[in-house]
Design a protein around this motif. Sequence first.
Motif, PDB file in Angstrom:
ATOM      1  N   PHE A  54     -18.659   3.126 -54.236  1.00 11.32           N
ATOM      2  CA  PHE A  54     -17.193   3.780 -53.851  1.00 11.32           C
ATOM      3  C   PHE A  54     -16.833   4.929 -54.944  1.00 11.32           C
ATOM      4  N   SER A  55     -16.454   4.834 -55.816  1.00 13.60           N
ATOM      5  CA  SER A  55     -15.863   5.551 -57.123  1.00 13.60           C
ATOM      6  C   SER A  55     -16.626   6.780 -56.721  1.00 13.60           C
ATOM      7  N   ASP A  56     -17.246   7.085 -56.618  1.00 14.22           N
ATOM      8  CA  ASP A  56     -18.505   8.486 -56.824  1.00 14.22           C
ATOM      9  C   ASP A  56     -18.240   8.845 -55.277  1.00 14.22           C
ATOM     10  N   ASN A  57     -17.571  10.336 -55.036  1.00 11.07           N
ATOM     11  CA  ASN A  57     -17.736  10.646 -53.960  1.00 11.07           C
ATOM     12  C   ASN A  57     -18.593  10.657 -52.827  1.00 11.07           C
ATOM     13  N   ARG A  58     -19.926  11.472 -53.815  1.00 12.46           N
ATOM     14  CA  ARG A  58     -21.265  11.950 -53.078  1.00 12.46           C
ATOM     15  C   ARG A  58     -21.165  10.429 -52.129  1.00 12.46           C
ATOM     16  N   ILE A  59     -21.161   9.566 -52.451  1.00  9.37           N
ATOM     17  CA  ILE A  59     -21.584   8.738 -52.134  1.00  9.37           C
ATOM     18  C   ILE A  59     -20.850   7.840 -50.274  1.00  9.37           C
ATOM     19  N   ILE A  60     -21.571   8.156 -49.170  1.00 14.89           N
ATOM     20  CA  ILE A  60     -21.302   7.867 -47.500  1.00 14.89           C
ATOM     21  C   ILE A  60     -21.710   6.806 -47.146  1.00 14.89           C
ATOM     22  N   ALA A  61     -22.350   5.846 -47.639  1.00 16.37           N
ATOM     23  CA  ALA A  61     -22.542   4.810 -47.190  1.00 16.37           C
ATOM     24  C   ALA A  61     -23.925   3.994 -48.423  1.00 16.37           C
ATOM     25  N   ALA A  62     -23.561   2.710 -47.552  1.00  7.92           N
ATOM     26  CA  ALA A  62     -24.333   1.862 -48.763  1.00  7.92           C
ATOM     27  C   ALA A  62     -25.158   0.470 -48.077  1.00  7.92           C
ATOM     28  N   THR A  63     -26.147   0.163 -48.910  1.00  7.88           N
ATOM     29  CA  THR A  63     -26.767  -1.056 -47.951  1.00  7.88           C
ATOM     30  C   THR A  63     -27.810  -2.274 -49.279  1.00  7.88           C
ATOM     31  N   CYS A  64     -27.854  -2.969 -48.960  1.00 10.83           N
ATOM     32  CA  CYS A  64     -28.201  -4.239 -49.928  1.00 10.83           C
ATOM     33  C   CYS A  64     -29.542  -4.518 -49.259  1.00 10.83           C
ATOM     34  N   PHE A  65     -30.284  -5.428 -49.840  1.00 12.52           N
ATOM     35  CA  PHE A  65     -31.139  -6.478 -49.982  1.00 12.52           C
ATOM     36  C   PHE A  65     -30.680  -7.908 -48.979  1.00 12.52           C
ATOM     37  N   VAL A  66     -31.878  -8.116 -48.070  1.00  8.26           N
ATOM     38  CA  VAL A  66     -31.490  -9.278 -47.218  1.00  8.26           C
ATOM     39  C   VAL A  66     -32.157 -10.234 -47.245  1.00  8.26           C
ATOM     40  N   TYR A  67     -32.212 -11.562 -47.965  1.00 11.32           N
ATOM     41  CA  TYR A  67     -32.731 -12.637 -47.834  1.00 11.32           C
ATOM     42  C   TYR A  67     -32.670 -14.408 -47.145  1.00 11.32           C
ATOM     43  N   VAL A  68     -32.724 -14.347 -46.167  1.00 15.09           N
ATOM     44  CA  VAL A  68     -33.000 -16.169 -45.227  1.00 15.09           C
ATOM     45  C   VAL A  68     -31.669 -16.807 -46.693  1.00 15.09           C
ATOM     46  N   ASN A  69     -30.563 -17.639 -46.156  1.00 12.68           N
ATOM     47  CA  ASN A  69     -30.432 -18.801 -46.436  1.00 12.68           C
ATOM     48  C   ASN A  69     -31.077 -20.005 -47.352  1.00 12.68           C
ATOM     49  N   PRO A  70     -30.862 -19.629 -48.556  1.00 10.25           N
ATOM     50  CA  PRO A  70     -31.383 -20.716 -49.846  1.00 10.25           C
ATOM     51  C   PRO A  70     -32.143 -21.609 -49.632  1.00 10.25           C
TER      52      PRO A  70
ATOM     53  N   GLU B 258     -31.920 -22.596 -46.536  1.00 11.91           N
ATOM     54  CA  GLU B 258     -32.927 -22.842 -45.229  1.00 11.91           C
ATOM     55  C   GLU B 258     -34.707 -22.156 -45.317  1.00 11.91           C
ATOM     56  N   SER B 259     -34.958 -21.055 -46.578  1.00 15.99           N
ATOM     57  CA  SER B 259     -35.638 -20.507 -46.775  1.00 15.99           C
ATOM     58  C   SER B 259     -37.108 -21.350 -46.969  1.00 15.99           C
ATOM     59  N   THR B 260     -38.029 -20.439 -46.786  1.00 17.06           N
ATOM     60  CA  THR B 260     -39.801 -21.064 -47.260  1.00 17.06           C
ATOM     61  C   THR B 260     -40.417 -20.014 -48.278  1.00 17.06           C
ATOM     62  N   TYR B 261     -41.593 -20.330 -48.739  1.00 21.36           N
ATOM     63  CA  TYR B 261     -42.037 -19.219 -48.771  1.00 21.36           C
ATOM     64  C   TYR B 261     -42.821 -18.162 -48.671  1.00 21.36           C
ATOM     65  N   SER B 262     -42.575 -17.587 -47.102  1.00 18.96           N
ATOM     66  CA  SER B 262     -42.859 -17.213 -46.421  1.00 18.96           C
ATOM     67  C   SER B 262     -41.619 -16.568 -45.881  1.00 18.96           C
ATOM     68  N   ASP B 263     -40.354 -16.766 -45.681  1.00 20.43           N
ATOM     69  CA  ASP B 263     -39.823 -16.294 -45.593  1.00 20.43           C
ATOM     70  C   ASP B 263     -39.094 -15.278 -47.245  1.00 20.43           C
ATOM     71  N   THR B 264     -39.178 -15.507 -47.789  1.00 23.56           N
ATOM     72  CA  THR B 264     -38.896 -15.116 -49.762  1.00 23.56           C
ATOM     73  C   THR B 264     -39.970 -13.995 -49.632  1.00 23.56           C
ATOM     74  N   ILE B 265     -41.657 -14.265 -49.311  1.00 22.00           N
ATOM     75  CA  ILE B 265     -42.710 -12.614 -49.807  1.00 22.00           C
ATOM     76  C   ILE B 265     -41.696 -11.622 -48.648  1.00 22.00           C
ATOM     77  N   ILE B 266     -41.903 -12.084 -47.202  1.00 29.90           N
ATOM     78  CA  ILE B 266     -42.074 -11.352 -46.357  1.00 29.90           C
ATOM     79  C   ILE B 266     -40.911 -10.368 -46.080  1.00 29.90           C
ATOM     80  N   HIS B 267     -39.405 -11.238 -47.149  1.00 33.17           N
ATOM     81  CA  HIS B 267     -38.309 -10.566 -47.011  1.00 33.17           C
ATOM     82  C   HIS B 267     -38.482  -9.695 -48.205  1.00 33.17           C
TER      83      HIS B 267
END
Length: 249
Positions: A115-131, A133-142
């Motif tokens: 956000f030091s770049d004033n052109r950016i008004i919003a951001a988001t990121c990758f989401v995964y299941v808590n490590p 508690e995560s299963t192989y299926s959780d990782t692939i789907i996410h």
Amino acid sequence: MSIVNSGQIKISVIIPTLNEGKLLKKTLQQFSRNIQKQFSCEIIISDGGSSDDTIEIGKESGAIIVKKENAAKENISIGRNNGAKKASGELYIFLNADTRLLHAEIFFKKVCQTFSDNRIIAATCFVYVNPEESTYSDTIIHRVLNYYFYLLNFFGIGMGRGECHIVRKEAFVALGGYNETIAAGEDFEFFSRLRRVGKIKYLPSTIVYESPRRYRKYGYRKILFLWFINAFSVLFSKKSISQQWEAVR
């Protein structure tokens, strides 16, 4: 729209809650006094009427507590908007009560750098299941979901999962915040509006984690179906198919 004040970005972390005592303590422990001081950060708990120890946990952590103003049932959009009304930051970070950061210091450094770049008004990121508690299926789907949402932003549609929304105050206020009439898909609807007025940054190297509680109760097939039908309904009719998004505790 500049948010830099003497070289320091003032940040408000806003967490909507409703009976989140089981998970909230661990979420709040990420925001130590040192982290809050280092990044000029305040923590706001916007509570929708909890009957458990959610508010007490918030107070013990030193968070600012915002309680709902009437007896009406509150959805997550209302909770986020109420929290933003009490925020003093120039940058809002909306997290869910079960959202955990991979590394808090690195997360905030990346946010400030972005956000030091004033052109950016919003951001988001990758989401995964808590490590833990995560299963192989959780990782692939996410992983598939994360890159799908990345592509939505790349092609200019705009998307950010509600586990982590980062928005400039000026943009949030200008758009009137989240649409409080939408029970599900409000995250998609909000980012689609943001995309029309400014640049959204997707941060694939920045990861947050969530509890798998909803996937365990309902299964991915049902959750993904509800996500997509609500997203398309919101996109084309500005209202969700679901009348409420059931809390899973």
